[in-house]
Motif scaffolding. Structure first.
Motif, PDB file in Angstrom:
ATOM      1  N   MET A   1       0.831  -1.203   0.000  1.00 30.58           N
ATOM      2  CA  MET A   1       0.000   0.000   0.000  1.00 30.58           C
ATOM      3  C   MET A   1       0.866   1.253   0.000  1.00 30.58           C
ATOM      4  O   MET A   1       0.586   2.227  -0.724  1.00 30.58           O
ATOM      5  CB  MET A   1      -0.939  -0.014   1.220  1.00 30.58           C
ATOM      6  CG  MET A   1      -2.064  -1.030   1.114  1.00 30.58           C
ATOM      7  SD  MET A   1      -3.327  -0.850   2.400  1.00 30.58           S
ATOM      8  CE  MET A   1      -2.496  -1.604   3.796  1.00 30.58           C
ATOM      9  N   LEU A   2       1.921   1.264   0.804  1.00 29.39           N
ATOM     10  CA  LEU A   2       2.793   2.434   0.868  1.00 29.39           C
ATOM     11  C   LEU A   2       3.511   2.665  -0.459  1.00 29.39           C
ATOM     12  O   LEU A   2       3.654   3.810  -0.910  1.00 29.39           O
ATOM     13  CB  LEU A   2       3.818   2.267   1.992  1.00 29.39           C
ATOM     14  CG  LEU A   2       3.258   2.265   3.420  1.00 29.39           C
ATOM     15  CD1 LEU A   2       4.348   1.879   4.414  1.00 29.39           C
ATOM     16  CD2 LEU A   2       2.680   3.637   3.776  1.00 29.39           C
ATOM     17  N   LEU A   3       3.971   1.605  -1.093  1.00 27.80           N
ATOM     18  CA  LEU A   3       4.650   1.750  -2.379  1.00 27.80           C
ATOM     19  C   LEU A   3       3.681   2.160  -3.482  1.00 27.80           C
ATOM     20  O   LEU A   3       4.056   2.878  -4.412  1.00 27.80           O
ATOM     21  CB  LEU A   3       5.371   0.454  -2.750  1.00 27.80           C
ATOM     22  CG  LEU A   3       6.688   0.225  -1.995  1.00 27.80           C
ATOM     23  CD1 LEU A   3       7.152  -1.219  -2.142  1.00 27.80           C
ATOM     24  CD2 LEU A   3       7.766   1.187  -2.513  1.00 27.80           C
ATOM     25  N   THR A   4       2.438   1.713  -3.371  1.00 29.09           N
ATOM     26  CA  THR A   4       1.427   2.191  -4.311  1.00 29.09           C
ATOM     27  C   THR A   4       1.247   3.695  -4.158  1.00 29.09           C
ATOM     28  O   THR A   4       1.227   4.450  -5.147  1.00 29.09           O
ATOM     29  CB  THR A   4       0.080   1.477  -4.069  1.00 29.09           C
ATOM     30  OG1 THR A   4       0.247   0.072  -4.294  1.00 29.09           O
ATOM     31  CG2 THR A   4      -0.998   2.009  -5.009  1.00 29.09           C
ATOM     32  N   GLN A   5       1.142   4.150  -2.917  1.00 32.05           N
ATOM     33  CA  GLN A   5       1.031   5.589  -2.659  1.00 32.05           C
ATOM     34  C   GLN A   5       2.244   6.339  -3.203  1.00 32.05           C
ATOM     35  O   GLN A   5       2.113   7.353  -3.897  1.00 32.05           O
ATOM     36  CB  GLN A   5       0.923   5.847  -1.152  1.00 32.05           C
ATOM     37  CG  GLN A   5      -0.382   5.420  -0.511  1.00 32.05           C
ATOM     38  CD  GLN A   5      -0.386   5.738   0.974  1.00 32.05           C
ATOM     39  OE1 GLN A   5       0.518   5.337   1.707  1.00 32.05           O
ATOM     40  NE2 GLN A   5      -1.392   6.477   1.408  1.00 32.05           N
ATOM     41  N   LYS A   6       3.414   5.846  -2.877  1.00 33.70           N
ATOM     42  CA  LYS A   6       4.651   6.530  -3.251  1.00 33.70           C
ATOM     43  C   LYS A   6       4.832   6.575  -4.762  1.00 33.70           C
ATOM     44  O   LYS A   6       5.166   7.622  -5.338  1.00 33.70           O
ATOM     45  CB  LYS A   6       5.847   5.829  -2.600  1.00 33.70           C
ATOM     46  CG  LYS A   6       7.215   6.430  -2.905  1.00 33.70           C
ATOM     47  CD  LYS A   6       8.300   5.684  -2.143  1.00 33.70           C
ATOM     48  CE  LYS A   6       9.708   6.083  -2.568  1.00 33.70           C
ATOM     49  NZ  LYS A   6      10.020   7.486  -2.253  1.00 33.70           N
ATOM     50  N   SER A   7       4.597   5.458  -5.436  1.00 40.50           N
ATOM     51  CA  SER A   7       4.835   5.408  -6.885  1.00 40.50           C
ATOM     52  C   SER A   7       3.851   6.278  -7.653  1.00 40.50           C
ATOM     53  O   SER A   7       4.222   6.925  -8.641  1.00 40.50           O
ATOM     54  CB  SER A   7       4.773   3.960  -7.383  1.00 40.50           C
ATOM     55  OG  SER A   7       3.472   3.415  -7.245  1.00 40.50           O
ATOM     56  N   LEU A   8       2.596   6.301  -7.201  1.00 43.41           N
ATOM     57  CA  LEU A   8       1.607   7.145  -7.877  1.00 43.41           C
ATOM     58  C   LEU A   8       1.839   8.623  -7.580  1.00 43.41           C
ATOM     59  O   LEU A   8       1.722   9.475  -8.470  1.00 43.41           O
ATOM     60  CB  LEU A   8       0.195   6.742  -7.443  1.00 43.41           C
ATOM     61  CG  LEU A   8      -0.311   5.390  -7.948  1.00 43.41           C
ATOM     62  CD1 LEU A   8      -1.676   5.068  -7.348  1.00 43.41           C
ATOM     63  CD2 LEU A   8      -0.385   5.366  -9.473  1.00 43.41           C
ATOM     64  N   THR A   9       2.186   8.934  -6.333  1.00 43.16           N
ATOM     65  CA  THR A   9       2.398  10.334  -5.962  1.00 43.16           C
ATOM     66  C   THR A   9       3.628  10.906  -6.641  1.00 43.16           C
ATOM     67  O   THR A   9       3.570  11.980  -7.271  1.00 43.16           O
ATOM     68  CB  THR A   9       2.536  10.460  -4.434  1.00 43.16           C
ATOM     69  OG1 THR A   9       1.358   9.951  -3.811  1.00 43.16           O
ATOM     70  CG2 THR A   9       2.744  11.900  -4.024  1.00 43.16           C
TER      71      THR A   9
ATOM     72  N   ARG B   1       4.150  -3.932 -10.523  1.00 41.57           N
ATOM     73  CA  ARG B   1       2.829  -4.075  -9.903  1.00 41.57           C
ATOM     74  C   ARG B   1       1.801  -3.020 -10.323  1.00 41.57           C
ATOM     75  O   ARG B   1       0.603  -3.259 -10.197  1.00 41.57           O
ATOM     76  CB  ARG B   1       2.963  -4.063  -8.374  1.00 41.57           C
ATOM     77  CG  ARG B   1       3.698  -5.276  -7.832  1.00 41.57           C
ATOM     78  CD  ARG B   1       3.652  -5.328  -6.321  1.00 41.57           C
ATOM     79  NE  ARG B   1       4.401  -6.453  -5.790  1.00 41.57           N
ATOM     80  CZ  ARG B   1       3.875  -7.661  -5.552  1.00 41.57           C
ATOM     81  NH1 ARG B   1       2.595  -7.885  -5.798  1.00 41.57           N
ATOM     82  NH2 ARG B   1       4.634  -8.634  -5.055  1.00 41.57           N
ATOM     83  N   MET B   2       2.232  -1.872 -10.799  1.00 40.66           N
ATOM     84  CA  MET B   2       1.286  -0.825 -11.168  1.00 40.66           C
ATOM     85  C   MET B   2       1.062  -0.757 -12.683  1.00 40.66           C
ATOM     86  O   MET B   2      -0.072  -0.619 -13.143  1.00 40.66           O
ATOM     87  CB  MET B   2       1.773   0.536 -10.654  1.00 40.66           C
ATOM     88  CG  MET B   2       1.973   0.597  -9.150  1.00 40.66           C
ATOM     89  SD  MET B   2       0.471   0.204  -8.208  1.00 40.66           S
ATOM     90  CE  MET B   2      -0.560   1.589  -8.639  1.00 40.66           C
ATOM     91  N   LEU B   3       2.131  -0.841 -13.433  1.00 36.11           N
ATOM     92  CA  LEU B   3       2.002  -0.739 -14.891  1.00 36.11           C
ATOM     93  C   LEU B   3       1.081  -1.802 -15.484  1.00 36.11           C
ATOM     94  O   LEU B   3       0.362  -1.514 -16.453  1.00 36.11           O
ATOM     95  CB  LEU B   3       3.394  -0.799 -15.543  1.00 36.11           C
ATOM     96  CG  LEU B   3       3.432  -0.559 -17.060  1.00 36.11           C
ATOM     97  CD1 LEU B   3       2.863   0.811 -17.418  1.00 36.11           C
ATOM     98  CD2 LEU B   3       4.873  -0.687 -17.577  1.00 36.11           C
ATOM     99  N   PRO B   4       1.046  -3.039 -14.952  1.00 31.57           N
ATOM    100  CA  PRO B   4       0.118  -4.029 -15.512  1.00 31.57           C
ATOM    101  C   PRO B   4      -1.353  -3.617 -15.465  1.00 31.57           C
ATOM    102  O   PRO B   4      -2.176  -4.212 -16.167  1.00 31.57           O
ATOM    103  CB  PRO B   4       0.374  -5.275 -14.649  1.00 31.57           C
ATOM    104  CG  PRO B   4       1.797  -5.137 -14.217  1.00 31.57           C
ATOM    105  CD  PRO B   4       1.980  -3.660 -13.977  1.00 31.57           C
TER     106      PRO B   4
END
Length: 587
Positions: free
Chosen positions: A348-356, A557-560
């Motif tokens: 969850m934290l890496l999702t936040q960080k990568s999108l932000t 994990r996000m680009l897919p």
């Protein structure tokens, strides 16, 4: 919730190491601006956001605004913060020097705007719309209007609003019914009601300038018959001095889900005196100058809220002890490990960080294109930058505000039950971010604009110009593998963009949101390849390591996510339009 801290290290890396602002300014003939000045502006902006605005955020949400005897009062401290903002010149950052503005490059001002949004989005709204009003008057107003009103707006002595929406006319402005009648003195009598007017009244300034869409008596039907008028709260004489109150009033204050500290007004105009901005019946084009700026600025609101939510979640995850990590004990001196050790929390934290951080890169890249459009001496270069901005605006507004809602929602999740409780502040971020997906055109409208106007018109110039900007980023990537992966990703996006341009309008409309998201994830992927490569040459080891790790997470994990949107893009809309209205019922 932890005190907001401006992400200066990340901003400085992006501006200086990645975007190479010094060379950017030299290319545009802006020799007065350099790295030292940029850092000083950012440092002072951070102090204002952290020390003045952030402490007002929660109390402002608790107090909300009040309407008494026709006058609006904002929460405690808001007006004083505005006076400090104005006194220190922040309101004049982007204003023309001809009217005592500072004429700063957008790439210097935009990071400050992000900080302010992160610290206190409700407070930022009024200053944001004033900046947009300045753009509209400067581009379309008569010399007399400019001389009378621009310096006051730029200095912050007066503020501005945008009055479009009516109870029966939102996105479809062809239904607009506010009327404008010519007066003998060359002005116009404006009559009608507008809703959802941010900063329609406040206790910050002596005057407020409303930019109002209305119809003249001879106006043709539809949007071709809309004109734009400047309607001051207090009338101004030929010497620029305030005289009599105009015939307008606040009907009520909206009771809202979020941004409670911003006065959102119903405005009633009862034969109020106004002045034509631009040509008759050309008001919508004039208003779009204001609206397009506001759309990007709303995207920055999503970014600011995301940063605040990520900071809160990260701090809490490091402090909260709960269970043992599946990979082994991380805190042998305690009875449990901090939840940041849990793989799901780290995701969850890496999702936040990568999108932000990916969205911040997009915003700053956008800001450099704004610099080019404003300052380049080459007509073709300016036109290309304008094309890039036109293409990226709906993506910046739509994706970055969706991202802000996702990141703030994840912030609540990281806090668990405490995230649902007001005292921790995370639920306010989630409530405040929700409006960003709605105003200045809902995100569905942004997606429709992207495919209906930006992708499908002008023989593909906007698409080509945008691809060129990202090609230039890729050309600077030194790692051969990363460069190839970025090239392949951009080529896939461009090929699919060209492919779907010829789809029937109904199919494009059905897949518009998918295309906006597909584009955003692909372009952020290119940005992450570029940023991470640049970070490897940074003297800051934390930046180098953090960008590399976050890039790997984003790509894995996000680009897919783009694949689902891609699949939908290649389907027709029959499953949407062929459903009978009665099929939505249970009976």
């Amino acid at each position: 919730m932890p005190q907001y801290q401006a992400p200066l290290t990340d901003m400085q890396f992006l501006l200086h190491d990645w975007l190479k602002l010094d060379q950017h300014y030299l290319n545009l003939g802006l020799q007065d601006f350099d790295q030292e000045l940029v850092n000083e502006v950012l440092s002072q902006g951070a102090k204002f956001a952290e020390q003045v605005l952030a402490p007002l955020n929660r109390e402002g949400d608790e107090q909300s605004c009040k309407l008494e005897n026709g006058k609006v009062t904002t929460p405690d401290g808001f007006a004083a913060a505005y006076q400090e903002y104005v006194a220190n010149g922040w309101n004049a950052m982007l204003g023309s020097a001809e009217y005592d503005g500072q004429d700063l490059p957008y790439s210097m001002a935009i990071p400050v705007h992000e900080m302010i949004n992160a610290a206190n989005i409700s407070w930022r709204l009024i200053t944001m719309l004033t900046e947009s009003a300045v753009l509209a008057i400067n581009k379309h107003g008569s010399q007399s209007l400019k001389d009378t009103y621009l310096a006051k707006l730029i200095s912050g002595e007066w503020t501005g609003t945008m009055c479009l929406t009516e109870p029966h006319a939102g996105t479809d402005l062809s239904l607009l019914s506010t009327k404008a009648a010519p007066l003998d003195n060359g002005a116009y009598s404006i009559t009608g009601s507008k809703i959802f007017i941010s900063g329609g009244d406040q206790d910050w300034t002596d005057n407020i300038l409303h930019l109002v869409l209305a119809r003249l008596p001879d106006a043709p039907e539809g949007v071709r018959g809309i004109s734009l008028f400047l309607v001051p709260k207090i009338l101004v004489d030929e010497n620029g001095q305030l005289t009599d109150s105009n015939s307008l009033s606040v009907g009520s204050l909206e009771k809202k889900m979020g941004i409670k500290a911003c006065p959102t007004c119903v405005m009633n105009f009862d034969q109020a005196q106004g002045y034509l901005v631009g040509a008759p019946h050309k008001g919508l084009a004039c208003m779009f100058t204001m609206m397009n700026d506001a759309r990007f600025q709303v995207g920055l609101q999503g970014l600011g809220i995301a940063e605040a939510a990520f900071q809160g979640a990260l701090s809490y995850a490091r402090e909260r002890l709960q269970s043992r990590a599946p990979q082994g004990i991380q805190n042998p001196e305690g009875k449990a490990d901090p939840i940041i050790a849990q793989p799901d929390v780290r995701k969850m934290l890496l999702t936040q960080k990568s999108l932000t951080e990916g969205s911040r890169a997009l915003a700053l890249l956008y800001a450099t294109q704004m610099d080019i459009e404003k300052n380049s001496q080459d007509d073709e270069t300016r036109q290309d930058a304008a094309a890039v901005l036109a293409f990226l605006t709906p993506i910046a507004k739509g994706f970055m505000t969706d991202m802000g809602q996702e990141v703030s929602q994840l912030g609540v999740q990281v806090y668990g039950g405490h995230g649902f409780i007001r005292e921790w502040g995370m639920e306010q971020l989630m409530r405040d971010s929700r409006i960003t997906q709605l105003y200045e055109g809902t995100n569905g409208i942004q997606a429709a604009d992207l495919v209906g106007r930006k992708l499908s018109r002008d023989n593909g110039k906007m698409l080509a110009a945008t691809k060129s900007v990202f090609d230039n980023l890729i050309s600077d990537i030194q790692d051969a593998t990363a460069k190839q992966q970025a090239q392949e990703l951009l080529a896939e996006w461009h090929q699919l963009s060209e492919q779907i341009k010829s789809q029937p309008a109904v199919d494009l409309a059905g897949a518009a949101y998918d295309y906006m998201n597909y584009s955003a994830y692909c372009l952020l992927g290119v940005l992450w390849f570029s940023m991470a490569d640049s970070a490897q040459r940074s003297d800051n080891k934390s930046i180098a390591s953090g960008k590399s790790a976050t890039k790997n997470f984003y790509i894995k994990r996000m680009l897919p996510r783009k694949e689902t949107f891609k699949c939908n893009l290649l389907n027709d809309a029959s499953d949407l339009v062929d459903v009978a209205d009665s099929d939505f019922d249970y009976q």
